[in-house]
Design a protein around this motif. Structure first.
Motif, PDB file in Angstrom:
ATOM      1  N   ILE A 126      41.557  11.910  50.552  1.00 16.69           N
ATOM      2  CA  ILE A 126      41.685  11.660  49.120  1.00 16.69           C
ATOM      3  C   ILE A 126      43.031  11.004  48.855  1.00 16.69           C
ATOM      4  O   ILE A 126      44.080  11.477  49.324  1.00 16.69           O
ATOM      5  CB  ILE A 126      41.550  12.974  48.335  1.00 16.69           C
ATOM      6  CG1 ILE A 126      40.161  13.582  48.567  1.00 16.69           C
ATOM      7  CG2 ILE A 126      41.788  12.748  46.845  1.00 16.69           C
ATOM      8  CD1 ILE A 126      39.987  14.945  47.937  1.00 16.69           C
ATOM      9  N   ASP A 127      43.014   9.916  48.115  1.00 21.84           N
ATOM     10  CA  ASP A 127      44.215   9.202  47.719  1.00 21.84           C
ATOM     11  C   ASP A 127      44.214   9.115  46.190  1.00 21.84           C
ATOM     12  O   ASP A 127      43.550   8.246  45.602  1.00 21.84           O
ATOM     13  CB  ASP A 127      44.233   7.802  48.334  1.00 21.84           C
ATOM     14  CG  ASP A 127      45.508   7.028  47.995  1.00 21.84           C
ATOM     15  OD1 ASP A 127      46.461   7.651  47.487  1.00 21.84           O
ATOM     16  OD2 ASP A 127      45.533   5.799  48.231  1.00 21.84           O
ATOM     17  N   GLY A 128      44.925  10.053  45.578  1.00 28.74           N
ATOM     18  CA  GLY A 128      44.908  10.109  44.121  1.00 28.74           C
ATOM     19  C   GLY A 128      43.569  10.590  43.628  1.00 28.74           C
ATOM     20  O   GLY A 128      43.135  11.716  43.919  1.00 28.74           O
ATOM     21  N   ASP A 129      42.896   9.771  42.840  1.00 22.35           N
ATOM     22  CA  ASP A 129      41.563  10.117  42.333  1.00 22.35           C
ATOM     23  C   ASP A 129      40.473   9.351  43.052  1.00 22.35           C
ATOM     24  O   ASP A 129      39.369   9.191  42.525  1.00 22.35           O
ATOM     25  CB  ASP A 129      41.493   9.854  40.829  1.00 22.35           C
ATOM     26  CG  ASP A 129      41.750   8.384  40.506  1.00 22.35           C
ATOM     27  OD1 ASP A 129      42.204   7.652  41.414  1.00 22.35           O
ATOM     28  OD2 ASP A 129      41.493   7.972  39.352  1.00 22.35           O
ATOM     29  N   GLU A 130      40.768   8.868  44.277  1.00 21.49           N
ATOM     30  CA  GLU A 130      39.804   8.109  45.066  1.00 21.49           C
ATOM     31  C   GLU A 130      39.653   8.727  46.449  1.00 21.49           C
ATOM     32  O   GLU A 130      40.589   9.340  46.988  1.00 21.49           O
ATOM     33  CB  GLU A 130      40.232   6.641  45.210  1.00 21.49           C
ATOM     34  CG  GLU A 130      40.196   5.848  43.923  1.00 21.49           C
ATOM     35  CD  GLU A 130      40.569   4.402  44.149  1.00 21.49           C
ATOM     36  OE1 GLU A 130      39.985   3.525  43.499  1.00 21.49           O
ATOM     37  OE2 GLU A 130      41.454   4.150  44.999  1.00 21.49           O
ATOM     38  N   PHE A 131      38.464   8.537  46.984  1.00 22.66           N
ATOM     39  CA  PHE A 131      38.218   8.910  48.384  1.00 22.66           C
ATOM     40  C   PHE A 131      38.280   7.631  49.219  1.00 22.66           C
ATOM     41  O   PHE A 131      37.604   6.644  48.897  1.00 22.66           O
ATOM     42  CB  PHE A 131      36.848   9.570  48.545  1.00 22.66           C
ATOM     43  CG  PHE A 131      36.620  10.120  49.925  1.00 22.66           C
ATOM     44  CD1 PHE A 131      37.107  11.362  50.295  1.00 22.66           C
ATOM     45  CD2 PHE A 131      35.916   9.388  50.878  1.00 22.66           C
ATOM     46  CE1 PHE A 131      36.898  11.865  51.571  1.00 22.66           C
ATOM     47  CE2 PHE A 131      35.706   9.874  52.155  1.00 22.66           C
ATOM     48  CZ  PHE A 131      36.207  11.127  52.497  1.00 22.66           C
TER      49      PHE A 131
END
Length: 410
Positions: A395-400
């Protein structure tokens, strides 16, 4: 058939010609019968000849006392009868004949047979000690009972030559048996290794096919699930839209059946390489636009950014990259069906091929989630590793994000 029930453990462990059989084979019966006839027959013939007033073959021992001839014949006959069990009673029989060798004439052939048997079935140390003891006993025999008209050295020399010849013959037979046994063991080992290699190749091939089945069918069936879900939740949709979705479902099902038939055909047992149908060409990066269109037809927003020419990428690297992107899109459809997915592919020869797939995290869980095995990301990591690259996800912030690097040689 006679069984060797009383095998001496030391003799069995030290037999250089291989372990003794539990039962006599046909060859053993022939050899044992011949040895018995030679040993016991010579004893009987020599004893009867010595008891004659004018002996023939034993005339050089004319004048031997009758009591000594009779004692020699009886004791040698016992040794001749024992030849029938010489394999299991070799050590006691050898010691018994060693004692007779100091004075016996009738046990000569029996002694040579035991020397030969010892050279075949015993280690060199045992054989050497026994032969030296027999040679020493022969020296005493030549001193006590020299033949008429023959001196000490003549009697001692001929006796020693015969003993050594019997020993060398037995050692030659032992070496030949050891060589044959080593060839047999090597052939059995080679056959076992070949079978192991075949089994390993089958396991690897089945693992590869299972991976392909997971990647291909999961992609097809996830598309089917999305289109079928749309038909279920929108029964009042226009007829043209329903017909289009049904056509996509039919086409996806048809392609899934073709893929499944191809996989099952490879898994069939007993199909030789010559009779096996050729595999269909595996998709590479050139098929990415079609893959993106399939996902868009299922309602997934896919942004594809190709910063390199697909045809310049090596085939192995291109196939691995295609499967990684395909599985990532499948996972996005399963876990975030309404999210937009961005796919970026770039790289250059010598630097490697980089892949990045991003999709926002799902805000809500689908009402009817598409089932999965939970092994997709593990399979992607293994696929990238087998191709000589690496893969990471998280997970990078609000993204996968799924990031992969694959080698691209110049």
């Amino acid at each position: 058939m006679t069984e060797y029930r009383w095998l001496w453990p030391s003799a069995l462990a030290a037999d250089p010609a291989g372990p003794l059989s539990a039962r006599r084979s046909m060859r053993d019966w022939v050899v044992d019968t011949l040895c018995f006839l030679l040993g016991f027959g010579f004893t009987a013939a020599a004893t009867i000849d010595l008891l004659q007033p004018n002996p023939g073959m034993t005339q050089q021992w004319v004048g031997t006392p009758v009591w000594l001839v009779v004692a020699d014949g009886v004791l040698s006959a016992i040794a001749g009868i024992a030849l029938w069990w010489r394999r299991r009673l070799l050590t006691p029989l050898a010691f018994y004949l060693l004692l007779l060798a100091f004075f016996s004439v009738a046990s000569g052939i029996t002694l040579l047979i035991v020397v030969f048997t010892g050279a075949v079935h015993r280690r060199f140390r045992w054989v050497a000690m026994f032969v030296m003891a027999v040679v020493a006993a022969n020296a005493v025999f030549a001193y006590l009972r020299p033949g008429t008209g023959a001196g000490f050295w003549s009697t001692f020399g001929w006796g020693t030559v015969m003993v050594v010849m019997a020993c060398l013959w037995g050692m030659l037979v032992r070496a030949r048996r050891q060589l044959i046994n080593s060839w047999r063991e090597r052939a059995e080992r080679a056959e076992a290794e070949q079978q192991l290699r075949v089994a390993q190749a089958r396991v690897l091939e089945r693992t590869r096919i299972a991976r392909e089945m997971h990647d291909v069918l999961a992609h097809r069936i996830s598309l089917l699930s999305l289109h079928a879900g749309a038909l279920e939740f929108r029964p009042d949709a226009p007829a043209a839209e329903i017909a289009g979705a049904a056509a996509i479902v039919r086409e996806s099902a048809h392609q899934a059946l073709q893929d499944l038939r191809a996989v099952i055909g490879v898994l069939r047992e007993g199909q030789s390489e010559e009779n096996r149908p050729p595999e269909r060409p595996q998709p590479t990066l050139s098929a990415l636009p079609a893959l993106a269109d399939e996902s868009r037809s299922a309602g997934i927003r896919v942004r594809l950014n190709m910063a390199t020419e697909p045809d310049t990428v090596p085939l192995v690297t291109g196939r691995a990259a295609y499967r990684i992107i395909q599985e990532s899109l499948t996972n996005a459809r399963k876990h975030a069906p309404a999210a937009a997915v961005s796919v970026a592919v770039g790289g250059a020869p010598g630097k490697g091929l980089t892949i990045e797939i991003r999709n926002p995290l799902a805000v809500t869980v689908p009402a009817m989630p598409i089932p999965g095995t939970g092994m997709g990301l593990i399979g992607l990591t293994e696929r990238a590793s087998l191709a000589g690259g690496r893969l990471s996800h998280g997970i990078d912030g609000d993204e996968f994000v799924v990031t992969a690097w694959l080698p691209w040689t110049e």
